[in-house]
Design an enzyme around this catalytic site. Structure first.
Site, mmCIF file in Angstrom:
data_model
loop_
_atom_site.group_PDB
_atom_site.id
_atom_site.type_symbol
_atom_site.label_atom_id
_atom_site.label_comp_id
_atom_site.label_asym_id
_atom_site.label_seq_id
_atom_site.Cartn_x
_atom_site.Cartn_y
_atom_site.Cartn_z
ATOM 1 N N GLY A 10 -2.558 -9.210 0.049
ATOM 2 C CA GLY A 10 -3.421 -8.864 -1.076
ATOM 3 C C GLY A 10 -3.098 -7.488 -1.639
ATOM 4 C CG ASN A 12 1.004 -1.966 -4.066
ATOM 5 O OD1 ASN A 12 0.042 -1.656 -4.762
ATOM 6 N ND2 ASN A 12 1.390 -1.236 -3.030
ATOM 7 C CG PHE A 35 -6.741 -5.985 4.913
ATOM 8 C CD1 PHE A 35 -6.745 -5.477 6.198
ATOM 9 C CD2 PHE A 35 -6.925 -5.122 3.849
ATOM 10 C CE1 PHE A 35 -6.919 -4.120 6.421
ATOM 11 C CE2 PHE A 35 -7.100 -3.766 4.069
ATOM 12 C CZ PHE A 35 -7.102 -3.268 5.356
ATOM 13 C CD GLU A 38 -6.698 -6.962 0.616
ATOM 14 O OE1 GLU A 38 -6.263 -5.801 0.535
ATOM 15 O OE2 GLU A 38 -5.971 -7.908 0.978
ATOM 16 C CD GLN A 118 10.159 -4.029 5.958
ATOM 17 O OE1 GLN A 118 11.344 -3.750 5.801
ATOM 18 N NE2 GLN A 118 9.211 -3.247 5.498
ATOM 19 C CG HIS A 214 11.585 5.455 4.504
ATOM 20 N ND1 HIS A 214 11.189 4.137 4.420
ATOM 21 C CD2 HIS A 214 11.799 5.870 3.238
ATOM 22 C CE1 HIS A 214 11.150 3.777 3.144
ATOM 23 N NE2 HIS A 214 11.519 4.804 2.406
HETATM 24 P P1 NAD Z 1 0.743 -2.817 0.349
HETATM 25 O O1 NAD Z 1 0.711 -1.452 0.919
HETATM 26 O O2 NAD Z 1 0.202 -2.993 -1.024
HETATM 27 O O3 NAD Z 1 -0.009 -3.783 1.347
HETATM 28 C C1 NAD Z 1 -1.348 -3.614 1.529
HETATM 29 C C2 NAD Z 1 -1.912 -4.975 1.869
HETATM 30 O O4 NAD Z 1 -1.491 -5.354 3.178
HETATM 31 C C3 NAD Z 1 -3.399 -4.955 1.875
HETATM 32 O O5 NAD Z 1 -3.898 -5.193 0.583
HETATM 33 C C4 NAD Z 1 -3.691 -6.073 2.847
HETATM 34 O O6 NAD Z 1 -3.611 -7.333 2.211
HETATM 35 C C5 NAD Z 1 -2.547 -5.964 3.842
HETATM 36 N N1 NAD Z 1 -2.967 -5.116 4.971
HETATM 37 C C6 NAD Z 1 -3.036 -3.783 5.008
HETATM 38 N N2 NAD Z 1 -3.468 -3.351 6.195
HETATM 39 C C7 NAD Z 1 -3.653 -4.435 6.952
HETATM 40 C C8 NAD Z 1 -4.083 -4.638 8.266
HETATM 41 N N3 NAD Z 1 -4.407 -3.624 9.070
HETATM 42 N N4 NAD Z 1 -4.155 -5.901 8.707
HETATM 43 C C9 NAD Z 1 -3.816 -6.934 7.906
HETATM 44 N N5 NAD Z 1 -3.407 -6.805 6.637
HETATM 45 C C10 NAD Z 1 -3.335 -5.565 6.168
HETATM 46 O O7 NAD Z 1 2.195 -3.412 0.471
HETATM 47 P P2 NAD Z 1 3.231 -3.637 -0.714
HETATM 48 O O8 NAD Z 1 3.359 -2.405 -1.508
HETATM 49 O O9 NAD Z 1 2.927 -4.929 -1.375
HETATM 50 O O10 NAD Z 1 4.563 -3.792 0.126
HETATM 51 C C11 NAD Z 1 4.858 -4.928 0.925
HETATM 52 C C12 NAD Z 1 6.127 -4.608 1.671
HETATM 53 O O11 NAD Z 1 7.176 -4.310 0.742
HETATM 54 C C13 NAD Z 1 6.046 -3.405 2.583
HETATM 55 O O12 NAD Z 1 6.822 -3.671 3.706
HETATM 56 C C14 NAD Z 1 6.691 -2.290 1.782
HETATM 57 O O13 NAD Z 1 7.251 -1.307 2.610
HETATM 58 C C15 NAD Z 1 7.731 -3.034 1.016
HETATM 59 N N6 NAD Z 1 8.116 -2.417 -0.263
HETATM 60 C C16 NAD Z 1 7.176 -2.082 -1.204
HETATM 61 C C17 NAD Z 1 7.563 -1.577 -2.423
HETATM 62 C C18 NAD Z 1 6.576 -1.242 -3.515
HETATM 63 O O14 NAD Z 1 6.977 -0.738 -4.557
HETATM 64 N N7 NAD Z 1 5.297 -1.516 -3.360
HETATM 65 C C19 NAD Z 1 8.929 -1.389 -2.693
HETATM 66 C C20 NAD Z 1 9.867 -1.753 -1.729
HETATM 67 C C21 NAD Z 1 9.446 -2.275 -0.535
#
Ligand code: NAD
Length: 406
Positions: A10, A12, A35, A38, A118, A214
């Protein structure tokens, strides 16, 4: 006929992918988010409006897409009904929870996609699905296709520019026959950019996971930190110095060496696609980097990184580093530790990765490598997901996915 897609998450990426897919007539989209509340919140917000997705293309032009998933739920049985493709779009620490939730409802011939996978995705997925893993296909993409973010939960998200190309690998289960093509279907859902390129071996994808980037940068920056708060948040990529670039480059060398060693250990596997991080930058960000003369300059002049800073915590006296951000919480256990595990199986020492893991695990209060290890560091038994999997699949898991078919 329609294809039914499940997006797990849920955040980004889940907002962006589910909206993109829902905007296509031939897709039906379910969202499963476990989560907190949500699912409930998002369902309520969708009652009287679509999600707005603002897409900023590389040339700066913007377009808007309005669509919404057919269903957002916390109930995995409802979410899984009739689903052909499952995307996991959550940080790696949440994967386990989703694998466990989907397993009881998994139909034969389903495609499970880590977006991104990952490091360790396939190991964990196969160990949780057990025999069912043989009836489906597990695919893993190197990264999210775009930089993206939620602007308003459940209502508005933004895609900030797609990468040029993106690697995918997959393991087709012995008794899995998908009624649709893998790469083409995923490409169709995410759109024309980035171009998805098949990588022949999933171990290669694990060794190229961008979680390797990182930790060396953090370690290089903070290992000698005097504990004094900073007045500004330092730039993460564009602030990189020679020492940090060097560490990153050495980690990359160790990963390439691991690939080469595996080629020797196991006949017939091809790890030539494991490329150096410097070459990766030059290829993947070719239009965004203005000075490609060395790794450090390439990172400093990559416009995709404009303004991105170190994860910091604001205190009364200034900024201090946040060592519990996903650059460590995610990229150590689902990154360097898995890579180190593969190197260990291959019989290769990785002194630079070890040094970084040893430093980071103290910050995380974990012990992946025994703290008092002597010359050859080995991963601590039973401490990592990788270890769990190693019991069932040491080197025989390291196989060309197409060989698994026969
Ligand atoms: P995010 O940070 O938006 O994910 C948050 C979501 O993860 C929450 O809304 C929830 O649904 C879930 N979540 C968070 N904590 C949780 C918990 N404790 N238990 C269960 N669910 C939980 O993630 P994102 O930005 O969509 O990224 C997803 C993946 O892609 C990550 O591995 C990130 O590193 C990678 N990534 C992201 C981007 C970007 O621009 N957003 C770019 C490259 C790679």
């Amino acid at each position: 006929s329609k294809r039914r897609i499940l997006v797990c998450g849920g955040g980004n990426g889940a907002h962006c992918l589910s909206t993109l897919a829902a905007s296509q007539k031939k897709s039906e989209v379910h969202v499963l988010t476990l989560f907190q509340d949500e699912a409930e919140r998002w369902t309520k917000l969708l009652e009287d409006s679509d999600v707005k997705l603002t897409v900023t293309d590389l040339d700066g032009s913007q377009r808007e897409i309005f669509a919404k998933p057919n269903l957002v739920t916390k109930d995995s049985e409802i979410a899984m009904s009739g689903v052909q493709i499952i995307f996991l779009v959550v940080p790696a620490f949440a994967h386990e929870q989703y694998f466990k939730a989907i397993e009881p409802h998994l139909q034969q011939n389903t495609l499970i996609v880590g977006l991104p996978g990952q490091a360790g995705f396939e190991f964990q997925c196969r160990s949780i699905l057990g025999d069912k893993a043989n009836t489906c296909t597990i695919a893993s993409l190197e990264s999210l296709p775009w930089a993206c973010r939620i602007l308003e939960f459940g209502k508005h998200a933004q895609i900030l520019g797609a990468k040029d190309s993106l690697g995918i690998s997959y393991i087709k289960g012995k008794s899995c026959t998908l009624p649709f093509p893998i790469v083409e279907s995923i490409q169709d859902i995410i759109g024309t950019k980035p171009k998805i390129e098949e990588i022949q071996n999933y171990i290669a994808i694990n060794l190229m996971a961008k979680s390797m980037v990182h930790p060396p940068i953090l370690y290089g920056k903070w290992r000698d930190w005097d504990e004094k708060p900073l007045q500004e948040e330092p730039l993460f990529y564009q602030g990189i110095d020679e020492r940090q670039a060097d560490l990153l480059s050495q980690v990359s060398d160790e990963l390439i060496a691991t690939g080469k060693r595996l080629e020797q250990v196991k006949e017939g596997i091809d790890m030539s696609q494991v490329m150096h991080i410097y070459d990766w930058y030059k290829t993947y960000y070719k239009d965004q980097i203005t000075d490609k003369s060395c790794l450090m300059k390439a990172m400093k002049t990559n416009s995709a990184y404009d303004g991105l800073v170190h994860p910091m915590i604001k205190t009364e006296d200034g900024y201090v580093p946040n060592f519990n951000y996903r650059y460590t919480t995610e990229d150590i256990p689902f990154g360097l530790v898995v890579m180190k595990g593969i190197a260990e199986i291959a019989g290769l020492d990785t002194p630079v990765m070890d040094e970084i893991i040893l430093w980071a695990q103290k910050k995380l209060d974990k012990e992946y490598i025994p703290n008092h290890a002597c010359k050859t560091n080995r991963l601590t038994e039973g401490k990592t997901i990788f270890r769990m999997e190693r019991v069932i699949s040491p080197i025989n898991c390291i196989e060309h996915p197409k060989l698994l078919l026969s």
